[in-house]
Design an enzyme around this catalytic site. Structure first.
Site: not given
Ligand code: DX5
Ligand code: ZN
Length: 215
Positions: A32, A34, A67, A136, A7, A65, A36, A174, A141
């Site tokens: 990966h 992320d 979020m 998850m 990640s 991913h 957010m 994850d 977060g």
């Protein structure tokens, strides 16, 4: 052998090219990534310019991913930024089926991410349409959180559903994956392991990725 997806959230953003090249030169399979928004989760990470910068050097697929709320508004922009696989949260998508079709129509693989408290049964009528479930195993977060043990029960239930529905969806775990729980996760049915802190806090990230890959 599981797919290993380090990640980028735990990378050194001031040395992003160096960390991307470290992953290129390791036995990792995917990046990966992320995203957010500070609304769906209580943290803000990065957006399109950073994903494009990663894509410029990445020699492996980008597993993005999201979020974020209203992910359906940005599907083409994520494709354009370089996403190969795009996961949206079930909790953020009232019209999940449509959103999944739009991701596929844009030429990406489609994933659904699911929070620790959300029951697997909600995936029953979408599981045959998706390529990945991002399960998850922490509350989304932040990197570096403690793995939630109930995840093992959820993997069991999901595995059953995938077989029953003749789905080809991969199970991605994850959050909080480490060298102690990786083997058990794979034998429980995990196909993809995301690892942020475990890889990037290691004194030898390439060796740690190799260890994860060997389980
Ligand atoms: C958490 C992110 C994870 C995170 C995992 O919201 O979705 O991908 O980077 O980090 P670790 O492996 O440190 O728990
Ligand atoms: Zn993630």
């Amino acid at each position: 052998m599981a797919i290993i997806a380090p990640s980028i959230l735990s990378a050194d953003f001031a040395n992003l090219q160096r960390d991307v090249e470290m992953i290129n030169n390791s036995s990792a399979d995917w990046f990966h990534v992320d995203v957010m928004d500070g609304v769906f989760v209580p943290n803000i990470s990065f957006g399109f310019p950073v994903i494009k910068a990663i894509k410029k050097y990445a020699k492996k697929p980008l597993d993005v991913h999201l979020m974020i709320v209203r992910p359906e508004q940005y599907i083409l922009q994520f494709k354009d930024a370089g996403a190969d696989l795009l996961s949206v949260h079930i909790e953020a998508c009232p019209h999940l089926h449509r959103t999944i079709q739009e991701i596929k129509n844009a030429g990406m693989q489609a994933g659904v991410a699911i929070n620790p408290h959300t029951n697997i049964s909600l995936l029953e009528d979408i599981i045959a349409d998706i390529d990945l479930v991002c399960m998850m195993s922490v509350n989304p977060g932040f990197g570096g959180q403690k793995f939630i043990e109930n995840t093992f029960q959820k993997i069991d239930n999901l595995k059953d559903m995938i077989i029953r529905r003749n789905s080809s969806a991969k199970i991605e775990i994850d959050g909080g994956v480490d060298l102690k729980n990786a083997a058990a996760l794979i034998s429980a049915g995990a196909d993809v392991l995301v690892a942020g802190n475990t890889v990037f806090s290691s004194s030898d990230p390439v060796a740690t990725i190799k260890q994860l890959k060997a389980f």
